[in-house]
Scaffold this motif. Structure first.
Motif, PDB file in Angstrom:
ATOM      1  N   PRO A  65       0.839  -1.208   0.000  1.00 57.41           N
ATOM      2  CA  PRO A  65       0.000   0.000   0.000  1.00 57.41           C
ATOM      3  C   PRO A  65       0.870   1.254   0.000  1.00 57.41           C
ATOM      4  CG  PRO A  65       0.026  -1.007   2.177  1.00 57.41           C
ATOM      5  CD  PRO A  65       0.694  -1.977   1.245  1.00 57.41           C
ATOM      6  N   VAL A  66       0.470   2.243  -0.784  1.00 52.37           N
ATOM      7  CA  VAL A  66       1.187   3.509  -0.816  1.00 52.37           C
ATOM      8  C   VAL A  66       0.773   4.341   0.392  1.00 52.37           C
ATOM      9  CG1 VAL A  66       1.498   5.667  -2.080  1.00 52.37           C
ATOM     10  CG2 VAL A  66       1.456   3.496  -3.320  1.00 52.37           C
ATOM     11  N   ASN A  67       1.745   4.902   1.078  1.00 51.85           N
ATOM     12  CA  ASN A  67       1.509   5.698   2.289  1.00 51.85           C
ATOM     13  C   ASN A  67       0.635   4.947   3.291  1.00 51.85           C
ATOM     14  OD1 ASN A  67       2.998   8.006   1.419  1.00 51.85           O
ATOM     15  ND2 ASN A  67       1.271   8.583   0.113  1.00 51.85           N
ATOM     16  N   THR A 174      15.124   3.563  -3.111  1.00 48.54           N
ATOM     17  CA  THR A 174      14.177   3.696  -4.215  1.00 48.54           C
ATOM     18  C   THR A 174      12.829   3.072  -3.868  1.00 48.54           C
ATOM     19  OG1 THR A 174      15.956   3.722  -5.866  1.00 48.54           O
ATOM     20  CG2 THR A 174      13.744   3.141  -6.636  1.00 48.54           C
ATOM     21  N   ALA A 175      12.858   1.873  -3.279  1.00 45.50           N
ATOM     22  CA  ALA A 175      11.614   1.190  -2.907  1.00 45.50           C
ATOM     23  C   ALA A 175      10.851   1.974  -1.845  1.00 45.50           C
ATOM     24  CB  ALA A 175      11.921  -0.224  -2.411  1.00 45.50           C
ATOM     25  N   LEU A 176      11.563   2.490  -0.859  1.00 47.83           N
ATOM     26  CA  LEU A 176      10.903   3.279   0.183  1.00 47.83           C
ATOM     27  C   LEU A 176      10.293   4.549  -0.409  1.00 47.83           C
ATOM     28  CD1 LEU A 176      13.489   2.984   3.107  1.00 47.83           C
ATOM     29  CD2 LEU A 176      11.276   1.817   2.911  1.00 47.83           C
ATOM     30  N   PHE A 180       6.339   5.462   0.061  1.00 45.55           N
ATOM     31  CA  PHE A 180       5.926   6.621   0.850  1.00 45.55           C
ATOM     32  C   PHE A 180       5.837   7.913   0.039  1.00 45.55           C
ATOM     33  CE2 PHE A 180       7.742   3.627   3.928  1.00 45.55           C
ATOM     34  CZ  PHE A 180       6.687   3.534   4.825  1.00 45.55           C
ATOM     35  N   SER A 181       5.759   7.782  -1.271  1.00 42.02           N
ATOM     36  CA  SER A 181       5.582   8.934  -2.171  1.00 42.02           C
ATOM     37  C   SER A 181       6.685   9.981  -2.003  1.00 42.02           C
ATOM     38  CB  SER A 181       4.198   9.582  -1.948  1.00 42.02           C
ATOM     39  OG  SER A 181       3.163   8.670  -2.215  1.00 42.02           O
ATOM     40  N   HIS A 182       7.901   9.506  -1.885  1.00 39.97           N
ATOM     41  CA  HIS A 182       9.062  10.387  -1.775  1.00 39.97           C
ATOM     42  C   HIS A 182      10.105   9.980  -2.825  1.00 39.97           C
ATOM     43  CE1 HIS A 182       8.305  12.871   1.829  1.00 39.97           C
ATOM     44  NE2 HIS A 182       7.579  11.835   2.256  1.00 39.97           N
TER      45      HIS A 182
END
Length: 340
Positions: A65-67, A174-176, A180-182
């Protein structure tokens, strides 16, 4: 070859399309004209809540899931990144975090999982997280995390043994960033690491010999080039000329070595990890610099005579993340540059 995706991950892949179809069906059957701005915003928010991204972790492809609203982090490599991005945690292993991340360790709302030796896995279950970032010191608990938390997504992004560690740190960032939309911040972290390595490589004369060491409890251990704890990865990254080339027998804690062996190798540079720097032992704490410089046997070593002993940041043993390595490579670049 990718390992098979766990059942809990396949469930996530199945649920997402079902939710999408249900949403479409609900929209088609609505015959009224009550599509208010509020309704549109609610729909957009719902879509955002169910958004997911596919990443490849150490066990295969996984839908994340994103964020995610609730996160448990166990891997020391990710704490600083999550902290910088203001990601809140519901549980963390405070027993191995020292005082580096007080925003997590001093927050009573963040459940304490303890340490990897005797972790309180029940605290994770009680937190009901959407996402669990496992791995590294908690690698041995992966199966338990998956089986005990069927409604959570469990990922392991820790650097994999046998892989290029610089590339592994960048893969993790990159994965993080995707999760987390960063993405831009993650790309910047990777670029900063590359720039630091380039600077250190440019300032290295290509001939000076280097030895990697670890100090703990006033004792000196050896960190083998490539595979030794913390210091080892700088050798292949910078193409350093190793003063001692023995293979690592204990890549976690360092190998036994005598000061006489170090003196005989006579390295031009010493790069040393102070294991006690972040978590001082009971009794007297002796900094790595003092252990090296106060040793009579090492007094005549070129690195000591020239003041060419590079000591990692005291918190390095706890962090070992992309930020810490960027700082280390910049530290090495400055030292090499000053010597030249």
């Amino acid at each position: 070859m990718l390992k098979s995706v766990p059942a809990r991950r396949l469930l996530a892949l199945t649920i997402a399309p079902a939710l999408f179809l249900a949403a479409c069906s609900s929209g088609d059957s609505s015959a009224d004209t009550s599509d208010s701005a509020e309704g549109t915003e609610s729909s957009a928010a719902a879509d955002e809540d169910t958004e997911a991204v596919t990443i490849t972790d150490n066990y295969g492809e996984v839908e994340v899931p994103v964020n995610p609203a609730t996160v448990v982090a166990l891997d020391n490599h990710v704490f600083q990144t999550l902290s910088d991005w203001d990601v809140e945690l519901v549980a963390a292993p405070k027993g191995i975090m020292g005082s580096v991340w007080p925003e997590y360790t001093e927050d009573e709302s963040v459940a304490d999982i303890g340490n990897h030796g005797e972790p309180d896995l029940e605290a994770i279950i009680a937190a009901s997280p959407e996402l669990i970032i496992g791995g590294y010191r908690f690698q041995g608990h992966y199966e338990d995390l998956v089986s005990q938390n069927p409604d959570s997504v469990v990922i392991d992004l820790a650097p994999r043994e046998g892989e290029d560690e610089v590339a592994e740190l960048k893969r993790q960032a990159t994965a993080l960033g995707e999760i987390f939309s960063h993405q831009d911040e993650a790309a910047a972290l990777n670029e900063e690491l590359d720039a630091a390595i380039a600077a250190a490589s440019e300032n290295y004369n290509g001939t000076d010999t280097v030895v990697g060491l670890i100090t703990s409890g006033g004792e000196i251990s050896y960190s083998a080039p490539g595979t030794g704890r913390s210091v080892g990865m700088v050798f292949p990254a910078l193409g350093l000329n190793a003063a001692i080339e023995s293979d690592a027998e204990d890549p976690t804690h360092g190998d036994d070595i005598s000061v006489e062996a170090i003196a005989e190798a006579n390295p031009d540079w010493i790069i040393v990890l102070d294991r006690d720097g972040a978590v001082p032992p009971e009794g007297e704490y002796v900094p790595a610099s003092a252990v090296i410089e106060d040793s009579e046997a090492l007094a005549g070593v070129s690195a000591v005579e020239k003041g060419q002993v590079i000591v990692l940041d005291p918190a390095f043993y706890l962090t070992e993340d992309i930020q810490s390595y960027t700082t280390l490579f910049n530290q090495i670049a400055d030292a090499f540059g000053s010597a030249s």
